[in-house]
Design a protein around this motif. Sequence first.
Motif, PDB file in Angstrom:
ATOM      1  N   LEU A 162       0.829  -1.204   0.000  1.00 50.82           N
ATOM      2  CA  LEU A 162       0.000   0.000   0.000  1.00 50.82           C
ATOM      3  C   LEU A 162       0.864   1.254   0.000  1.00 50.82           C
ATOM      4  O   LEU A 162       1.984   1.252   0.512  1.00 50.82           O
ATOM      5  CB  LEU A 162      -0.916   0.030   1.227  1.00 50.82           C
ATOM      6  CG  LEU A 162      -1.979  -1.047   1.359  1.00 50.82           C
ATOM      7  CD1 LEU A 162      -2.867  -0.751   2.568  1.00 50.82           C
ATOM      8  CD2 LEU A 162      -2.819  -1.164   0.096  1.00 50.82           C
ATOM      9  N   MET A 163       0.312   2.334  -0.538  1.00 50.42           N
ATOM     10  CA  MET A 163       0.979   3.629  -0.584  1.00 50.42           C
ATOM     11  C   MET A 163       0.446   4.530   0.515  1.00 50.42           C
ATOM     12  O   MET A 163      -0.783   4.638   0.702  1.00 50.42           O
ATOM     13  CB  MET A 163       0.752   4.292  -1.944  1.00 50.42           C
ATOM     14  CG  MET A 163       1.623   5.507  -2.211  1.00 50.42           C
ATOM     15  SD  MET A 163       3.371   5.079  -2.409  1.00 50.42           S
ATOM     16  CE  MET A 163       3.308   4.010  -3.861  1.00 50.42           C
ATOM     17  N   VAL A 164       1.349   5.185   1.264  1.00 55.49           N
ATOM     18  CA  VAL A 164       0.932   6.150   2.281  1.00 55.49           C
ATOM     19  C   VAL A 164       1.819   7.382   2.193  1.00 55.49           C
ATOM     20  O   VAL A 164       2.954   7.322   1.709  1.00 55.49           O
ATOM     21  CB  VAL A 164       1.003   5.569   3.720  1.00 55.49           C
ATOM     22  CG1 VAL A 164       0.222   4.257   3.828  1.00 55.49           C
ATOM     23  CG2 VAL A 164       2.444   5.374   4.163  1.00 55.49           C
ATOM     24  N   ASP A 169      -2.290   9.600   8.843  1.00 52.86           N
ATOM     25  CA  ASP A 169      -3.735   9.461   8.653  1.00 52.86           C
ATOM     26  C   ASP A 169      -4.064   8.191   7.880  1.00 52.86           C
ATOM     27  O   ASP A 169      -5.087   7.544   8.131  1.00 52.86           O
ATOM     28  CB  ASP A 169      -4.296  10.670   7.892  1.00 52.86           C
ATOM     29  CG  ASP A 169      -4.318  11.926   8.731  1.00 52.86           C
ATOM     30  OD1 ASP A 169      -4.209  11.820   9.972  1.00 52.86           O
ATOM     31  OD2 ASP A 169      -4.447  13.019   8.152  1.00 52.86           O
ATOM     32  N   HIS A 170      -3.223   7.828   6.932  1.00 53.49           N
ATOM     33  CA  HIS A 170      -3.468   6.606   6.173  1.00 53.49           C
ATOM     34  C   HIS A 170      -3.347   5.370   7.054  1.00 53.49           C
ATOM     35  O   HIS A 170      -4.117   4.414   6.918  1.00 53.49           O
ATOM     36  CB  HIS A 170      -2.490   6.514   4.990  1.00 53.49           C
ATOM     37  CG  HIS A 170      -2.725   7.558   3.948  1.00 53.49           C
ATOM     38  ND1 HIS A 170      -1.709   8.280   3.368  1.00 53.49           N
ATOM     39  CD2 HIS A 170      -3.872   8.017   3.377  1.00 53.49           C
ATOM     40  CE1 HIS A 170      -2.213   9.128   2.490  1.00 53.49           C
ATOM     41  NE2 HIS A 170      -3.519   8.989   2.478  1.00 53.49           N
ATOM     42  N   ASN A 172      -3.958   5.341  10.255  1.00 55.56           N
ATOM     43  CA  ASN A 172      -5.146   5.365  11.112  1.00 55.56           C
ATOM     44  C   ASN A 172      -6.360   4.803  10.383  1.00 55.56           C
ATOM     45  O   ASN A 172      -7.175   4.075  10.968  1.00 55.56           O
ATOM     46  CB  ASN A 172      -5.442   6.796  11.577  1.00 55.56           C
ATOM     47  CG  ASN A 172      -4.329   7.373  12.427  1.00 55.56           C
ATOM     48  OD1 ASN A 172      -3.548   6.628  13.037  1.00 55.56           O
ATOM     49  ND2 ASN A 172      -4.235   8.687  12.474  1.00 55.56           N
ATOM     50  N   LEU A 173      -6.481   5.150   9.109  1.00 59.78           N
ATOM     51  CA  LEU A 173      -7.614   4.663   8.329  1.00 59.78           C
ATOM     52  C   LEU A 173      -7.557   3.148   8.180  1.00 59.78           C
ATOM     53  O   LEU A 173      -8.579   2.463   8.297  1.00 59.78           O
ATOM     54  CB  LEU A 173      -7.609   5.344   6.962  1.00 59.78           C
ATOM     55  CG  LEU A 173      -8.860   5.191   6.098  1.00 59.78           C
ATOM     56  CD1 LEU A 173      -9.031   6.417   5.212  1.00 59.78           C
ATOM     57  CD2 LEU A 173      -8.823   3.939   5.230  1.00 59.78           C
ATOM     58  N   VAL A 174      -6.375   2.617   7.936  1.00 63.13           N
ATOM     59  CA  VAL A 174      -6.229   1.163   7.825  1.00 63.13           C
ATOM     60  C   VAL A 174      -6.604   0.500   9.139  1.00 63.13           C
ATOM     61  O   VAL A 174      -7.366  -0.488   9.168  1.00 63.13           O
ATOM     62  CB  VAL A 174      -4.793   0.795   7.413  1.00 63.13           C
ATOM     63  CG1 VAL A 174      -4.599  -0.727   7.462  1.00 63.13           C
ATOM     64  CG2 VAL A 174      -4.470   1.323   6.021  1.00 63.13           C
ATOM     65  N   ASP A 175      -6.092   1.015  10.242  1.00 64.75           N
ATOM     66  CA  ASP A 175      -6.407   0.419  11.549  1.00 64.75           C
ATOM     67  C   ASP A 175      -7.905   0.449  11.827  1.00 64.75           C
ATOM     68  O   ASP A 175      -8.475  -0.523  12.343  1.00 64.75           O
ATOM     69  CB  ASP A 175      -5.659   1.161  12.660  1.00 64.75           C
ATOM     70  CG  ASP A 175      -4.213   0.707  12.798  1.00 64.75           C
ATOM     71  OD1 ASP A 175      -3.903  -0.425  12.366  1.00 64.75           O
ATOM     72  OD2 ASP A 175      -3.397   1.482  13.328  1.00 64.75           O
ATOM     73  N   ALA A 176      -8.552   1.550  11.471  1.00 68.53           N
ATOM     74  CA  ALA A 176      -9.995   1.656  11.707  1.00 68.53           C
ATOM     75  C   ALA A 176     -10.766   0.670  10.851  1.00 68.53           C
ATOM     76  O   ALA A 176     -11.785   0.115  11.273  1.00 68.53           O
ATOM     77  CB  ALA A 176     -10.462   3.083  11.424  1.00 68.53           C
ATOM     78  N   ILE A 214       0.654  -5.500   7.067  1.00 67.55           N
ATOM     79  CA  ILE A 214       0.424  -4.719   5.856  1.00 67.55           C
ATOM     80  C   ILE A 214       1.735  -4.113   5.384  1.00 67.55           C
ATOM     81  O   ILE A 214       2.427  -3.420   6.134  1.00 67.55           O
ATOM     82  CB  ILE A 214      -0.609  -3.599   6.106  1.00 67.55           C
ATOM     83  CG1 ILE A 214      -1.922  -4.177   6.662  1.00 67.55           C
ATOM     84  CG2 ILE A 214      -0.854  -2.812   4.825  1.00 67.55           C
ATOM     85  CD1 ILE A 214      -2.624  -5.115   5.732  1.00 67.55           C
ATOM     86  N   ARG A 215       2.072  -4.389   4.123  1.00 67.59           N
ATOM     87  CA  ARG A 215       3.278  -3.826   3.520  1.00 67.59           C
ATOM     88  C   ARG A 215       3.017  -2.376   3.091  1.00 67.59           C
ATOM     89  O   ARG A 215       1.975  -2.075   2.508  1.00 67.59           O
ATOM     90  CB  ARG A 215       3.702  -4.663   2.301  1.00 67.59           C
ATOM     91  CG  ARG A 215       4.170  -6.054   2.657  1.00 67.59           C
ATOM     92  CD  ARG A 215       4.265  -6.926   1.419  1.00 67.59           C
ATOM     93  NE  ARG A 215       5.053  -6.333   0.358  1.00 67.59           N
ATOM     94  CZ  ARG A 215       6.374  -6.414   0.246  1.00 67.59           C
ATOM     95  NH1 ARG A 215       7.070  -7.080   1.170  1.00 67.59           N
ATOM     96  NH2 ARG A 215       7.018  -5.852  -0.765  1.00 67.59           N
ATOM     97  N   ILE A 216       3.987  -1.508   3.354  1.00 69.52           N
ATOM     98  CA  ILE A 216       3.804  -0.078   3.145  1.00 69.52           C
ATOM     99  C   ILE A 216       4.929   0.482   2.277  1.00 69.52           C
ATOM    100  O   ILE A 216       6.101   0.146   2.445  1.00 69.52           O
ATOM    101  CB  ILE A 216       3.771   0.678   4.494  1.00 69.52           C
ATOM    102  CG1 ILE A 216       2.565   0.255   5.321  1.00 69.52           C
ATOM    103  CG2 ILE A 216       3.773   2.186   4.277  1.00 69.52           C
ATOM    104  CD1 ILE A 216       1.223   0.605   4.706  1.00 69.52           C
ATOM    105  N   CYS A 217       4.538   1.373   1.346  1.00 68.50           N
ATOM    106  CA  CYS A 217       5.489   2.171   0.570  1.00 68.50           C
ATOM    107  C   CYS A 217       5.246   3.644   0.891  1.00 68.50           C
ATOM    108  O   CYS A 217       4.097   4.086   0.972  1.00 68.50           O
ATOM    109  CB  CYS A 217       5.310   1.920  -0.919  1.00 68.50           C
ATOM    110  SG  CYS A 217       6.420   2.895  -1.985  1.00 68.50           S
TER     111      CYS A 217
END
Length: 397
Positions: free
Chosen positions: A113-115, A119-120, A122-126, A137-140
Amino acid sequence: MDDRQRYDRATAHLDPPFAVLDLEALRSNASAMARRAGGKPIRVASKSIRSRPLLERILAMDGFAGIMAFTLPEALWLVSTGLRDVLVAYPTADRTALAELAADPVAAREITLMVDSADHLNLVDAAIGGLPHRHEIRICLDIDAGFVAFRGRFRAGAHRSPVRRPDQAADLAATIAKRPGFRLVGVMAYEAQIAGVGDDQPGNPALTRAVRLMQARSRRELLVRRGRVVQAVAQVADLEFVNGGGTGSIDLTAREKAVTEVAAGSGFFHPRLFDFYRGFTGRPAAMFALPVVRRPAPGVVTVLGGGYHASGPPGRDRLPHPYLPHGLRYAPGEGAGEVQTPLLGPATHDLRTGDRVWFRHAKAGELCERFTALHLIEGEEVVETVPTYRGEGRTFL
């Protein structure tokens, strides 16, 4: 035999409108792109292809590895069909798709995923907080690669990330590292003002000079800044990749030591907007045919449909280009219409009702949003017909 005769002969059994892809031109373009990358892998931008069978075909060629998707639902679908290593190039707010990603071990392993802000996260956690078990979750991290001058009064490049400086990137990387359930694996910085803006604009020497000056200064600035950003983030996370560039800047971006892979997609189809670069040339590979349905006056023919405008700032450069036969132009008061498109010019004299006019789209993959299939041409015949995303019943944007 010229291309028009070849395309007409290959598709004589088809009734327009329809879209085609010249396989020889596709292979030539892909080979040139791989050479420009100088050995670094090219991640294929799916938004410029929008056909799963074509993605598979391209990824089987030497020099290409991984997909850059444009939405998370698209990435989930591609992985479900067996494709792997998918980077979602834009942040997502799709809670249903996020829950599906976190619950699926294969998707969580293959999708990044791109962040560009906490806030991004937080949105994923919610979105996935109610799951009894969530996969990591893999993050770029998306970095602003735009060019800014005159103390911020001038900007060139896409408005993407608020993260620009090395210290900002390091701070966000540290935030990600501290958050359970996330792993920072990549950095991306897309220089749209170089990769997506032609530096050889016809009929406008002043604009061409301005573009070249801006791009030269932007390249110098970004070369230093991107390297420093990557160095800062690498102090916090073990990076698997650093992605940059696009079709218009493959060779330039690939030279940067900090970049491990480049992204490209438009170069495979070589749409109209990519005719205007000094650094490379390509062959038109994707196009569509419309039938002549009227001859309303001498020097005028009308084709069915044609209003396939490309995204971006409105202008004539976003219209499809009447390609074959040569010598056609739009009627000034009508342009490309939703249901009919009048065309003017000397080539109209030899066109009869039922003949085809071949068009090139201004941008690559957006052509596939108008058609359910692409007919693949080899020589003088259609050798295969493959579905577009829409042909498989998929609409992601």
